[in-house]
Design a protein around this motif. Structure first.
Motif, PDB file in Angstrom:
ATOM      1  N   LEU A 147       0.816  -1.220   0.000  1.00  0.00           N
ATOM      2  CA  LEU A 147       0.000   0.000   0.000  1.00  0.00           C
ATOM      3  C   LEU A 147       0.850   1.271   0.000  1.00  0.00           C
ATOM      4  O   LEU A 147       0.381   2.341  -0.380  1.00  0.00           O
ATOM      5  N   GLN A 148       2.109   1.143   0.423  1.00  0.00           N
ATOM      6  CA  GLN A 148       2.987   2.331   0.448  1.00  0.00           C
ATOM      7  C   GLN A 148       3.737   2.545  -0.866  1.00  0.00           C
ATOM      8  O   GLN A 148       4.383   3.568  -1.066  1.00  0.00           O
ATOM      9  N   LEU A 149       3.701   1.541  -1.760  1.00  0.00           N
ATOM     10  CA  LEU A 149       4.528   1.639  -2.971  1.00  0.00           C
ATOM     11  C   LEU A 149       4.162   2.818  -3.884  1.00  0.00           C
ATOM     12  O   LEU A 149       5.065   3.487  -4.389  1.00  0.00           O
ATOM     13  N   PRO A 150       2.874   3.078  -4.128  1.00  0.00           N
ATOM     14  CA  PRO A 150       2.570   4.218  -5.011  1.00  0.00           C
ATOM     15  C   PRO A 150       3.152   5.540  -4.491  1.00  0.00           C
ATOM     16  O   PRO A 150       3.744   6.313  -5.264  1.00  0.00           O
ATOM     17  N   ASP A 151       3.042   5.785  -3.190  1.00  0.00           N
ATOM     18  CA  ASP A 151       3.618   7.015  -2.612  1.00  0.00           C
ATOM     19  C   ASP A 151       5.135   7.020  -2.737  1.00  0.00           C
ATOM     20  O   ASP A 151       5.738   8.039  -3.081  1.00  0.00           O
ATOM     21  N   ALA A 152       5.741   5.869  -2.439  1.00  0.00           N
ATOM     22  CA  ALA A 152       7.201   5.790  -2.481  1.00  0.00           C
ATOM     23  C   ALA A 152       7.709   6.007  -3.911  1.00  0.00           C
ATOM     24  O   ALA A 152       8.700   6.698  -4.142  1.00  0.00           O
ATOM     25  N   PHE A 153       7.003   5.437  -4.886  1.00  0.00           N
ATOM     26  CA  PHE A 153       7.401   5.607  -6.288  1.00  0.00           C
ATOM     27  C   PHE A 153       7.242   7.070  -6.705  1.00  0.00           C
ATOM     28  O   PHE A 153       8.115   7.634  -7.373  1.00  0.00           O
ATOM     29  N   ALA A 154       6.134   7.691  -6.294  1.00  0.00           N
ATOM     30  CA  ALA A 154       5.906   9.096  -6.654  1.00  0.00           C
ATOM     31  C   ALA A 154       7.006   9.981  -6.066  1.00  0.00           C
ATOM     32  O   ALA A 154       7.541  10.879  -6.735  1.00  0.00           O
ATOM     33  N   ARG A 155       7.388   9.725  -4.810  1.00  0.00           N
ATOM     34  CA  ARG A 155       8.446  10.527  -4.184  1.00  0.00           C
ATOM     35  C   ARG A 155       9.791  10.297  -4.885  1.00  0.00           C
ATOM     36  O   ARG A 155      10.561  11.211  -5.132  1.00  0.00           O
ATOM     37  N   TRP A 156      10.057   9.047  -5.203  1.00  0.00           N
ATOM     38  CA  TRP A 156      11.310   8.688  -5.883  1.00  0.00           C
ATOM     39  C   TRP A 156      11.398   9.405  -7.241  1.00  0.00           C
ATOM     40  O   TRP A 156      12.435   9.971  -7.600  1.00  0.00           O
ATOM     41  N   GLN A 157      10.305   9.396  -7.991  1.00  0.00           N
ATOM     42  CA  GLN A 157      10.307  10.056  -9.307  1.00  0.00           C
ATOM     43  C   GLN A 157      10.488  11.554  -9.172  1.00  0.00           C
ATOM     44  O   GLN A 157      11.215  12.175  -9.946  1.00  0.00           O
ATOM     45  N   SER A 158       9.835  12.125  -8.173  1.00  0.00           N
ATOM     46  CA  SER A 158       9.941  13.569  -8.038  1.00  0.00           C
ATOM     47  C   SER A 158      11.343  13.963  -7.560  1.00  0.00           C
ATOM     48  O   SER A 158      11.944  14.909  -8.067  1.00  0.00           O
ATOM     49  N   ASP A 159      11.916  13.199  -6.626  1.00  0.00           N
ATOM     50  CA  ASP A 159      13.261  13.520  -6.117  1.00  0.00           C
ATOM     51  C   ASP A 159      14.335  13.298  -7.184  1.00  0.00           C
ATOM     52  O   ASP A 159      15.260  14.087  -7.318  1.00  0.00           O
ATOM     53  N   ARG A 160      14.239  12.214  -7.925  1.00  0.00           N
ATOM     54  CA  ARG A 160      15.349  11.830  -8.810  1.00  0.00           C
ATOM     55  C   ARG A 160      15.180  12.305 -10.237  1.00  0.00           C
ATOM     56  O   ARG A 160      16.158  12.525 -10.951  1.00  0.00           O
ATOM     57  N   HIS A 161      13.908  12.411 -10.693  1.00  0.00           N
ATOM     58  CA  HIS A 161      13.697  12.711 -12.117  1.00  0.00           C
ATOM     59  C   HIS A 161      12.780  13.915 -12.335  1.00  0.00           C
ATOM     60  O   HIS A 161      12.350  14.150 -13.460  1.00  0.00           O
ATOM     61  N   ARG A 162      12.479  14.619 -11.255  1.00  0.00           N
ATOM     62  CA  ARG A 162      11.637  15.830 -11.327  1.00  0.00           C
ATOM     63  C   ARG A 162      10.316  15.573 -12.046  1.00  0.00           C
ATOM     64  O   ARG A 162       9.837  16.399 -12.818  1.00  0.00           O
ATOM     65  N   TRP A 163       9.781  14.399 -11.833  1.00  0.00           N
ATOM     66  CA  TRP A 163       8.494  14.053 -12.431  1.00  0.00           C
ATOM     67  C   TRP A 163       7.484  13.988 -11.294  1.00  0.00           C
ATOM     68  O   TRP A 163       7.604  13.151 -10.402  1.00  0.00           O
TER      69      TRP A 163
ATOM     70  N   ALA B  15      14.155  -0.114  -1.066  1.00  0.00           N
ATOM     71  CA  ALA B  15      15.053   0.461  -2.077  1.00  0.00           C
ATOM     72  C   ALA B  15      14.689   1.919  -2.338  1.00  0.00           C
ATOM     73  O   ALA B  15      15.559   2.801  -2.357  1.00  0.00           O
ATOM     74  N   TRP B  16      13.399   2.197  -2.536  1.00  0.00           N
ATOM     75  CA  TRP B  16      12.985   3.546  -2.927  1.00  0.00           C
ATOM     76  C   TRP B  16      12.922   4.531  -1.757  1.00  0.00           C
ATOM     77  O   TRP B  16      12.860   5.737  -1.963  1.00  0.00           O
ATOM     78  N   THR B  17      12.918   4.005  -0.528  1.00  0.00           N
ATOM     79  CA  THR B  17      12.878   4.946   0.598  1.00  0.00           C
ATOM     80  C   THR B  17      14.240   5.121   1.256  1.00  0.00           C
ATOM     81  O   THR B  17      14.517   6.180   1.815  1.00  0.00           O
ATOM     82  N   ALA B  18      15.104   4.087   1.187  1.00  0.00           N
ATOM     83  CA  ALA B  18      16.383   4.181   1.912  1.00  0.00           C
ATOM     84  C   ALA B  18      17.578   3.714   1.085  1.00  0.00           C
ATOM     85  O   ALA B  18      18.684   3.614   1.608  1.00  0.00           O
TER      86      ALA B  18
END
Ligand SMILES: Cc1ncc(COP(=O)(O)O)c(C=O)c1O
Length: 381
Positions: A64-80, A275-278
């Motif tokens: 259930l946390q993956l969509p949020d984690a993916f969104a944060r990862w994309q915004s932090d790393r790829h400005r998406w 992986a995507w949070t730490a």
């Protein structure tokens, strides 16, 4: 920065994964896209905790946390910047691709591939009965030719299946190339499937642009698929995500019976979340290691196998080698397995433009990389 630990040969030979177990102990493998690097300690730790607690019951916490984690990862790393509500979890990358092709295209419909290409893309077309619209990349630098793309589209072309960064060439398509894809897709009302699973393994000097950032119109016709599998060396854990920018596809997915698409198990979800949070510090160290290996391979090829055609990849840990000058026939990997005891990926599996080529996986230690090139050089001397 965390240390990278390339595994030594004794450890690698005891792994049960296909890379090191398919061939005998005399063969050095440089084929399937797994890295000879210990996985991130943060991932190992969450998996060890699951095991030590015996925590194998029904469990949706990480999922259930993956969509949020993916969104944060994309915004932090790829400005998406994306809405986590548009992110769905799939069992693997091809699961999402096959599903989208099945739902939004029909038998015989054309799907554009930029070739040579990751073999499962070709399989995805043949097994779903879709037709290959072959748009070869330009071998002189692997750029995408917008005119060639526009000319290849016919009346029954329905989709473009993009791999960016590109396997096997390692190209990172730039804004103008992605805008050309978006333009053609808009003109012919095509679905864009953008497999961005390699986005986090870009070498210095290149920048990954998610397809979804090109324009709101492009975003609205795109399914972007990703996973932690390549960047964090977790392929056996099977977990992927897809951002569904295409409203029609979102509606078709919503109509499916609840369990038709299956579900990811707890280890895959926990590992991907860790992986995507730490995992970012580990990833930075691995990227540095891979760039060093890429440069080592380039130096060794120039010195010992100067006739090999090789454009250093801008991303990935894959080198696409043109071995035609050595006269090894259509499938040099087969000859080199026999003559050099090195296992490469067979060029012809990447489509007709792969004849005479082979793919070399350089995600290993400096020592093993030298041994691989030594063996190839001796066999081709
Ligand atoms: C372009 C591309 N897409 C998808 C995959 C498969 O990813 P996964 O095993 O996580 O589904 C790979 C694996 O190498 C790949 O190179």
């Amino acid at each position: 920065m965390a240390a990278v630990e390339p595994l030594d040969i004794d450890h690698l030979r005891h792994l049960s994964g296909i890379k090191w177990s398919r061939y005998g102990p005399d063969v050095l493998p440089a084929w399937v896209a797994d890295m000879d690097i210990a996985p991130p300690p943060v991932v190992v730790e969450v998996l060890q905790q699951l095991v030590s607690r015996g925590d194998f019951g029904y469990n949706r916490q990480a999922l259930l946390q993956l969509p949020d984690a993916f969104a944060r990862w994309q915004s932090d790393r790829h400005r998406w910047v994306i809405d986590p509500a548009d992110v769905r979890v799939f069992c693997d990358v091809l699961h999402a691709i096959d599903t989208a092709l099945w739902l939004l295209t029909g038998p015989g419909d054309g799907v554009v591939l930029f070739t040579p290409i990751y073999p499962p893309f070709l399989n995805a077309l043949s097994t779903t009965g879709r037709r290959l619209i072959d748009v070869p990349l330009d071998p002189d630098g692997w750029r995408l030719d917008p005119d060639r793309l526009a000319a290849a589209i016919d009346d029954s072309t329905r989709a473009i299946l993009l791999c960016n960064p590109h396997n096997p060439t390692g190209r990172v398509f730039d804004e103008s190339e992605l805008a050309a894809i978006a333009r053609v897709a808009e003109e012919h009302d095509l679905l864009i499937l953008s497999d961005e699973v390699w986005a986090d393994l870009v070498h210095p000097g290149a920048t990954h642009r998610p397809m979804g950032t090109i324009s709101p119109e492009a975003a609205a016709r795109t399914l972007t698929i990703s996973a932690a599998s390549k960047a964090f060396n977790l392929a056996g854990l099977r977990c992927a995500v897809a951002h569904v920018g295409h409203a029609g596809l979102a509606a078709r997915l919503a109509e499916l019976p609840a369990h038709l698409l299956g579900a990811v198990g707890t280890p895959g979800a926990e590992a991907t979340l860790a992986a995507w949070t730490a995992g970012a510090p580990w990833l930075e160290a691995v990227r540095g290691h891979l760039t060093e290996r890429r440069d080592q391979l380039a130096r060794r090829l120039a010195a010992d196998l100067p006739a090999v055609g090789f454009v250093p990849p801008e991303a990935t840990y894959l080198a696409w080698l043109d071995l035609r000058p050595y006269g090894l026939g259509d499938n040099p990997a087969e000859i080199l397995l026999d003559k050099a005891s090195v296992a490469l990926s067979a060029g012809p599996d990447f489509g007709v433009h792969g004849l005479g080529h082979a793919r070399f996986n350089f995600a290993t230690s400096a020592i093993i990389l030298d041994q691989l090139v030594d063996r190839l050089a001796a066999a081709l001397a």
